[in-house]
Scaffold this active site. Structure first.
Site, PDB file in Angstrom:
ATOM      1  N   GLY A 159      -8.329  19.100  -6.129  1.00  0.00           N
ATOM      2  CA  GLY A 159      -7.553  19.471  -6.965  1.00  0.00           C
ATOM      3  C   GLY A 159      -7.764  19.221  -8.545  1.00  0.00           C
ATOM      4  N   CYS A 185      -1.080   4.273  -9.969  1.00  0.00           N
ATOM      5  CA  CYS A 185      -1.775   3.410  -9.309  1.00  0.00           C
ATOM      6  C   CYS A 185      -3.771   3.930  -9.773  1.00  0.00           C
ATOM      7  CB  CYS A 185      -1.498   3.420  -7.751  1.00  0.00           C
ATOM      8  SG  CYS A 185       0.100   2.438  -6.903  1.00  0.00           S
ATOM      9  N   ASN A 224      -8.097   1.252  -3.316  1.00  0.00           N
ATOM     10  CA  ASN A 224      -7.692   2.349  -3.885  1.00  0.00           C
ATOM     11  C   ASN A 224      -8.603   2.955  -4.864  1.00  0.00           C
ATOM     12  OD1 ASN A 224      -4.901   2.399  -3.522  1.00  0.00           O
ATOM     13  ND2 ASN A 224      -3.933   1.063  -5.831  1.00  0.00           N
ATOM     14  N   PHE A 231       0.849  -1.504  -0.704  1.00  0.00           N
ATOM     15  CA  PHE A 231      -0.271  -0.248  -0.087  1.00  0.00           C
ATOM     16  C   PHE A 231       1.259   0.655  -0.070  1.00  0.00           C
ATOM     17  CE2 PHE A 231      -2.310  -3.520   2.072  1.00  0.00           C
ATOM     18  CZ  PHE A 231      -3.136  -2.867   1.575  1.00  0.00           C
ATOM     19  N   LEU A 232       1.914   1.380  -0.760  1.00  0.00           N
ATOM     20  CA  LEU A 232       3.381   2.253  -0.333  1.00  0.00           C
ATOM     21  C   LEU A 232       2.582   3.879  -1.010  1.00  0.00           C
ATOM     22  CD1 LEU A 232       5.429   1.781  -3.084  1.00  0.00           C
ATOM     23  CD2 LEU A 232       6.250   0.637  -0.647  1.00  0.00           C
ATOM     24  N   ARG A 233       2.935   4.526  -0.867  1.00  0.00           N
ATOM     25  CA  ARG A 233       3.051   5.734  -1.576  1.00  0.00           C
ATOM     26  C   ARG A 233       4.303   6.068  -2.037  1.00  0.00           C
ATOM     27  NH1 ARG A 233       0.706   9.315   2.445  1.00  0.00           N
ATOM     28  NH2 ARG A 233       2.008   7.672   4.284  1.00  0.00           N
ATOM     29  N   ARG A 275       3.575   9.452 -14.268  1.00  0.00           N
ATOM     30  CA  ARG A 275       2.655   8.673 -14.843  1.00  0.00           C
ATOM     31  C   ARG A 275       1.405   9.426 -15.131  1.00  0.00           C
ATOM     32  NH1 ARG A 275       5.088   3.050 -13.005  1.00  0.00           N
ATOM     33  NH2 ARG A 275       5.293   4.641 -11.682  1.00  0.00           N
ATOM     34  N   PHE A 295      -7.581  12.270   2.316  1.00  0.00           N
ATOM     35  CA  PHE A 295      -8.370  11.952   0.983  1.00  0.00           C
ATOM     36  C   PHE A 295      -9.613  13.264   0.627  1.00  0.00           C
ATOM     37  CE2 PHE A 295      -5.452   9.259  -1.536  1.00  0.00           C
ATOM     38  CZ  PHE A 295      -4.066   8.792  -0.660  1.00  0.00           C
TER      39      PHE A 295
HETATM   40  C1  UDX Z   1      -1.579   5.369  -4.069  1.00  0.00           C
HETATM   41  C2  UDX Z   1      -1.776   4.511  -2.635  1.00  0.00           C
HETATM   42  O1  UDX Z   1      -2.148   6.043  -1.976  1.00  0.00           O
HETATM   43  C3  UDX Z   1      -0.854   3.850  -2.539  1.00  0.00           C
HETATM   44  O2  UDX Z   1      -1.741   3.132  -1.066  1.00  0.00           O
HETATM   45  C4  UDX Z   1      -1.520   2.729  -3.473  1.00  0.00           C
HETATM   46  O3  UDX Z   1      -0.178   1.499  -3.750  1.00  0.00           O
HETATM   47  C5  UDX Z   1      -0.414   2.914  -5.322  1.00  0.00           C
HETATM   48  O4  UDX Z   1      -1.177   4.617  -5.112  1.00  0.00           O
HETATM   49  P1  UDX Z   1       0.254   7.354  -5.004  1.00  0.00           P
HETATM   50  O5  UDX Z   1       0.020   7.006  -5.964  1.00  0.00           O
HETATM   51  O6  UDX Z   1       2.166   7.237  -4.208  1.00  0.00           O
HETATM   52  O7  UDX Z   1      -0.260   6.255  -4.157  1.00  0.00           O
HETATM   53  O8  UDX Z   1      -0.134   8.439  -4.672  1.00  0.00           O
HETATM   54  P2  UDX Z   1      -1.090   9.021  -3.281  1.00  0.00           P
HETATM   55  O9  UDX Z   1      -0.630   9.822  -2.683  1.00  0.00           O
HETATM   56  O10 UDX Z   1      -2.686   8.434  -3.077  1.00  0.00           O
HETATM   57  O11 UDX Z   1      -1.941  10.331  -4.593  1.00  0.00           O
HETATM   58  C6  UDX Z   1      -2.718   9.812  -5.453  1.00  0.00           C
HETATM   59  C7  UDX Z   1      -2.763  11.013  -6.815  1.00  0.00           C
HETATM   60  O12 UDX Z   1      -4.563  11.538  -5.707  1.00  0.00           O
HETATM   61  C8  UDX Z   1      -1.804  11.978  -6.505  1.00  0.00           C
HETATM   62  O13 UDX Z   1      -2.877  12.694  -8.158  1.00  0.00           O
HETATM   63  C9  UDX Z   1      -3.110  12.474  -5.320  1.00  0.00           C
HETATM   64  O14 UDX Z   1      -2.626  14.621  -6.065  1.00  0.00           O
HETATM   65  C10 UDX Z   1      -4.145  12.795  -5.404  1.00  0.00           C
HETATM   66  N1  UDX Z   1      -4.803  13.266  -4.410  1.00  0.00           N
HETATM   67  C11 UDX Z   1      -4.023  12.557  -2.889  1.00  0.00           C
HETATM   68  C12 UDX Z   1      -5.795  14.269  -4.529  1.00  0.00           C
HETATM   69  O15 UDX Z   1      -6.405  14.801  -5.456  1.00  0.00           O
HETATM   70  N2  UDX Z   1      -6.786  14.596  -3.259  1.00  0.00           N
HETATM   71  C13 UDX Z   1      -6.058  14.177  -1.801  1.00  0.00           C
HETATM   72  O16 UDX Z   1      -6.415  14.290  -1.147  1.00  0.00           O
HETATM   73  C14 UDX Z   1      -4.933  12.585  -1.755  1.00  0.00           C
END
Ligand code: UDX
Length: 472
Positions: A276, A283, A231, A155-157, A350, A272
């Protein structure tokens, strides 16, 4: 100190490399396998290849002692007790996850299985993949007693990947056999017993010896669904708040206040809920599409996910309309763009909504000068610099002579920008912020027209009267 286990990790992308380095950090011996010789050579020489906090120092610490790199999957299989598959599962044209890399790895592992091994799927895969891996191995002539297949989703970000791995909210192990479940429990024991957090050199985070992460054991199918559903749910949360932010815009309410009011309900939670220009990254877009496609194939109506995707696409178009309405027409306008990465603190572009918007604005005939602290090299490989697109050395250079400045990624370094200086550099003091990084009242006091997401736009005092009159 628990026993060191010999582990192979196949695939040195974000998930594989971080998992490998973190397994070494918690005391295991790791062989990292990748079929890309150049990647293996780079990793051997200490180049981490990705921009990720803690990774360089951990790689230096464990390279050539607890971690080694190879292209030889057969040898890594023979030497390891557990083989983690962390290769890519890209999106195919129909939206399904393309599992051909997973299948190829499974078949190659099968050819080297001579004693009992646990094969662990760590890549994000649809439900039933575990069974397919098992069948692929059996088809290659390997008896059922020589292996088990386990699902252990990650689940890492990006940007906080090492910390997320070492301080997870939970560890999910989907296993249909006792032997496999106990090997996985032993691998994660330094975290689940809290022993790791006692070490003086442990990387700090939310877990501690008093509060170690829980390990949840499930069936393999449940574990596969947990990853996709998590996700998809997070993407849904983002699309939901983006839709509410649009409602706030037409009613002159403020999404920050609304999100705070919602997030204080412990059943909803504050995270979350940042509005935006839509979610991106490697992912969420892929996993929502794959989960929708799995549901379709199984005859389940999950059109809610189609709506999640629709809102996400619309959010970019809506931002483009905001820029247009701030500038009246777009052709020939000079725009400063701050941010290209899909989110702050990463060089990954990506599925970046920022890059999509740059492409949309170029198609409208704008001249763009873009700056990103880490993602310019990658963007330039996708969209070459041209008469219409320049890459700037810093945020101030991007703003020179701009008709408007657009904020497209939530980089921490943008928060400290000197707007007094930016004001003097720009042609018109107009900021369109797709990430709500700044305070509208402060931007107003600095003399900017400031348009953000789900909050009332502010105009320099003189323009407020014009705007109000025009709106009547
Ligand atoms: C995500 C999941 O959080 C992670 O658990 C999984 O393993 C992989 O996908 P990641 O893609 O690294 O991780 O980024 P994350 O920080 O979750 O943000 C994903 C997208 O959502 C980004 O484009 C971010 O800008 C957007 N986002 C996130 C929002 O627009 N609003 C939010 O409140 C949170």
């Amino acid at each position: 100190m628990s026993k060191a286990i010999q582990i192979a990790v196949v695939g040195s992308g974000y998930v594989g490399l971080v998992a490998a380095v973190c397994f070494a950090e918690i005391g295991h011996d790791v062989i990292c396998v990748d079929n890309d010789e150049r990647k293996v050579a780079a990793l051997e020489s200490g180049d981490t290849l990705i921009h990720e906090k803690h990774l360089p120092e951990l790689l230096v610490r464990y390279r050539n002692n607890r971690i080694r790199f190879t292209t030889d999957l057969g040898e890594a299989t023979r030497e390891s007790e557990a083989i983690f598959i962390a290769v890519g599962t890209p999106q195919s044209e129909s939206g399904d996850a393309d599992l051909s890399y997973v299948e190829a790895v499974a078949c190659e592992i099968a050819r080297s299985l001579t004693s009992y091994k646990v094969i662990v799927e760590k890549s994000t895969v649809p439900v039933y993949t575990n069974e397919w891996i098992r069948r692929a191995i059996e088809r290659n002539g390997v008896g059922r007693r020589l292996f088990d297949v386990v699902s252990n989703p990650e689940f890492l970000r990006e940007g906080t990947a090492v910390e997320d791995f070492l301080h997870p909210d939970r560890i999910v192990v989907g296993a249909d056999s006792e032997a496999a479940a106990s090997l996985l429990a032993a691998i994660y024991a330094p975290l689940t017993t809290g022993a790791y957090y006692q070490r003086p050199d442990a990387i700090r985070g939310s877990c501690s010896t008093a509060q170690p992460p829980p390990l949840l054991t499930t069936s393999t199918k449940s574990a596969e669904i947990i990853k996709h559903a998590s996700n998809a749910f997070l993407a849904l949360k983002i699309s939901f708040i983006n839709a509410v932010s649009n409602l706030c815009e037409v009613t002159d309410a403020n999404i920050e206040q609304v999100a705070r009011g919602m997030g204080l309900d412990s059943r909803i939670g504050p995270r979350f809920l940042r509005p935006g220009i839509g979610y991106g990254g490697s992912c969420f877009p892929k996993d929502v599409a794959a989960f929708r496609s799995v549901a379709d194939q199984l005859g389940i109506d999950f059109s809610l996910l189609t709506e999640v995707e629709k809102i996400n696409t619309q959010q970019k178009k809506r931002f483009l309309s905001k820029v247009r309405s701030a500038l009246w027409t777009l052709r020939g306008k000079r725009l400063g763009v701050l941010g290209l990465a899909f989110k702050g603190e990463t060089d990954d572009i990506r599925e970046s909504p920022a890059v999509d918007l740059v492409e949309m604005l170029l198609a409208e005939g704008c001249f763009i000068t873009a700056y990103d602290p880490a993602a310019m090299k990658r963007t330039e490989e996708q969209i070459a610099a041209s008469r219409h697109l320049h890459y700037a050395e810093d945020a101030y250079a991007a703003a020179v002579d701009a008709d408007a400045l657009l904020i497209l990624t939530d980089w921490k370094e943008f928060v400290d920008l000197d707007f007094k200086r930016l004001y003097t550099l720009m042609r018109y003091p107009i900021v369109v912020d797709g990430r709500n990084l700044f305070d509208p009242a402060e931007m107003h006091d600095l003399g900017f027209t400031y348009i953000s997401i789900g909050r009332p736009a502010v105009y320099p005092t003189r323009d407020v009267e014009v705007a109000t009159t025009a709106g009547v």
